[in-house]
Structure formats: structure tokens, C-alpha cells
Design a protein around this motif. Sequence first.
Motif, PDB file in Angstrom:
ATOM      1  N   GLN A  52       0.825  -1.204   0.000  1.00 29.27           N
ATOM      2  CA  GLN A  52       0.000   0.000   0.000  1.00 29.27           C
ATOM      3  C   GLN A  52       0.862   1.258   0.000  1.00 29.27           C
ATOM      4  OE1 GLN A  52      -3.302  -0.247   2.439  1.00 29.27           O
ATOM      5  NE2 GLN A  52      -3.780   1.930   2.402  1.00 29.27           N
ATOM      6  N   GLU A  71      -8.358  -2.388  -1.803  1.00 31.47           N
ATOM      7  CA  GLU A  71      -7.174  -2.980  -1.154  1.00 31.47           C
ATOM      8  C   GLU A  71      -6.393  -3.856  -2.150  1.00 31.47           C
ATOM      9  OE1 GLU A  71      -6.533  -6.641   1.824  1.00 31.47           O
ATOM     10  OE2 GLU A  71      -8.326  -5.455   2.190  1.00 31.47           O
ATOM     11  N   MET A  74      -4.611  -1.840  -4.745  1.00 30.31           N
ATOM     12  CA  MET A  74      -3.410  -1.254  -4.137  1.00 30.31           C
ATOM     13  C   MET A  74      -2.242  -2.219  -4.233  1.00 30.31           C
ATOM     14  SD  MET A  74      -3.221   1.664  -2.522  1.00 30.31           S
ATOM     15  CE  MET A  74      -4.256   2.981  -1.980  1.00 30.31           C
ATOM     16  N   SER A  75      -2.509  -3.493  -3.923  1.00 25.81           N
ATOM     17  CA  SER A  75      -1.366  -4.401  -3.949  1.00 25.81           C
ATOM     18  C   SER A  75      -0.881  -4.651  -5.373  1.00 25.81           C
ATOM     19  CB  SER A  75      -1.630  -5.702  -3.186  1.00 25.81           C
ATOM     20  OG  SER A  75      -2.789  -6.287  -3.628  1.00 25.81           O
TER      21      SER A  75
END
Length: 360
Positions: A52, A71, A74-75
Motif C-alpha cells: 500500500q 485494497e 493497491m497491492s
Amino acid sequence: MVHGEAFSRPLSRNEVVGLIFRLTIFGAVTYFTIKWMVDAIDPTRKQKVEAQKQAEKLMRQIGVKNVKLTEYEMSIAAHLVDPLSMLVTWSDIAGLDDVITDLKDTVILPIRKRYLFENSRLLQPPKGVLLYGPPGCGKTMIAKATAKEAGCRFINLQPSTLTDKWYGESQKLAAAVFSLAVKLQPSIIFIDEIDSFLRSRSSSDHEATAMMKAQFMSLWDGLDTDFNCQVIVMGATNRPQDLDTAIMRRMPTRFHINQPSLKQREAILDLILRNESVDSHVDLMEIARGSDGFSGSDLKEMCRDAALLCVRDSVNNSSEESPCEEIRPIHQQDLLRAIDKMKRSKSATNQNVLMHVSLD
Ligand SMILES: Nc1ncnc2c1ncn2[C@@H]1O[C@H](COP(=O)(O)OP(=O)(O)OP(=O)(O)O)[C@@H](O)[C@H]1O
């Protein structure tokens, strides 16, 4: 003793409000406790936090603002390549002029001059491009230069990003690859060694792997439904024969980046040695002839060895009285010695490979 009357009596307004309040608090505490526990036992948590931070930094660098990412996105964003660090341009690639011209026409032009192609479905940039050929011959360089010239964001996807995860995670990550690419378009999703994760499906595939592959393909097909979508999946492989036929169909635009020919080797050597101190008697054609079977990466390593020989010579020949002031230029002899060394190391590696194959 509790009277039956207490149960049958309707609850007062205050009691109902109090009950709802207590239930809400209890629910919230339970939810956050469970979430905290799941987070604490998640072995990928540290990785996620790192990813992140990295993603946020890269997003700032590439000037993406006001784009909300999940999420999982983001990775994946942690694998974005900062365009400033992507220094490869066409002028860094030698001997592949035909491939470059083709790429400019089929991939770059439709992205750069979008307005010219807007009304034609036929002339849209391809959704899949395959670069295939032996290792070290410039596939990654070509992919990066294409992204740079087309002004595309470049997601460098390592197959392990999708395959090393918990059951179920890889499917969410696969979906995030595409949704992120769409949010950042125009973009190129580059998958090096694409054969290692999209190889021919077999009955021995793990169920999760098989599902991830199927999902990857359906997400890929989804790109076609949006006429204006400017996302390209670009794969590179040394083993095109191992690729799933369904994947091959999705990559109709293919470029063979073969082992360099004599003329190509001469061009690569010329480029590598252009800014080095080279003796004027060096005959690059002779060096190119002597390096038959070398890849671009072998040629670079060989030239580096020759340059190191000069450094070693210059330092060894110096003394307290006459310290080394300057490194002598590279001579033909240095390059010929470096060719011999590279040939020895290549034949040793080949023998190792053969030994492994026969042991397997
Ligand atoms: N045509 C070329 N012109 C100039 N340099 C080259 C060329 N081909 C290879 N090189 C050199 O070799 C290095 C490796 O090239 P690159 O990573 O693009 O190869 P690749 O085909 O993607 O290899 P792999 O399959 O191992 O990933 C480059 O960084 C570059 O220094």
C-alpha cells in the motif's frame, strides 16, 4: 421468581431503544474483534501494508490523483513502473527495426492518435500482444519502450503475484489487475514468462489455479466489450509452445524476437560500445562473427568483461611511481578474450542444464 406477565407485557419505547443500542454496540464490538483477529492471523498483512505504501508513492509519482483504489488494486499498484525510471527508448534497442516499425503501426499509433481510429472497430489497438523468443534478446526492453512511446502506464505483473496467494485471494487479485488497468488507462499489463502461469491447462492443475486462469481469460475478454478501453495485455515468453491455445487466440498480434543474426549482433555491439573508449582498430564485424549464438544480453556481458580486462590491465601495470591515471581503450584482443570466456561459461551452463534434464 419471574412472573409470566413480565414476558408477555409489550416493551416500552425506552426499553426497545435501549435494547437496540446494546445490540448495536455488541455487534460493532464483535465485528471489529473478529476483523482484528483475521488481520492478525493473515500472513500477508505485512506485505499488504508495504504494498500500500509503495502503491501510494508510485501513484503520486505518476500523477494519478483522485482515483480511489480497493485494497487489492493497491497491492497490484505496487507493481506499477514509475515512468521516470523507465529509461528505455527505441534508441536503446539495436537490430530490431522491423519489429519496432510493426509495433509502432499496430500498437502505438492507435493509442497516440486515437482520434484517427475512433470510428473504426478494425483499427483499435490489439487487446493482446505476444513477444516470444529466446531469453535475453530484448523482449522486456521492447515492452517497456512500447509503453513509454505510447504514453501508457506499465503494470509489470510477476506471475507469482497472483499464484502465491491464499485460496480465493488470487481471483480477487486477478480482478484487481484489470480494474486497476482500466482506471489507469491507457495502460499495458506486462506479464513476463506468461507461460509459467497461463500454460496449457492440465488435469493436474490445482482447482484454484484452474479457476484463476478461467477468470483471467474472462476478464481479458471483458476488455473487448468496451470499445474505447485502452488496456493491452502484453506477454513475453521463451516457450510459446507451452501456452494455452485459448491464450494464444487472445494474443493475435505476435512478434518473434529471435537470437540476433550477424548484422543484428554488429548493430548491438555498435550500440553497446558507442559511448565507451574503444581502440579505432576494433573490427566489430569480426567480433560479431565470433559471437554466433550470443543473445543481446550475452553481448552486453561480454563487452563488460572486455572493459574489465582493460581496467585490470591498467591497474596492474601501475605502480607507486607511475599510478594509473587513465584506463586504456578496449582492444580487439580484449573482446576476443571476452568472447572465449562467454563461450566457456555458456557451454558450462548448457552442460549443467543437460545434467539436470537427464537426472529429472
Ligand atoms: N536488441 C538489443 N539491443 C540492445 N540491447 C539488448 C538487446 N537485446 C538485449 N539487450 C541487452 O540485454 C538485456 C536483457 O534484455 P531483456 O531483458 O529485454 O531480454 P528478454 O528477452 O526480456 O529476456 P528474458 O526472457 O530473460 O526476460 C537488456 O537490458 C539489454 O542490455
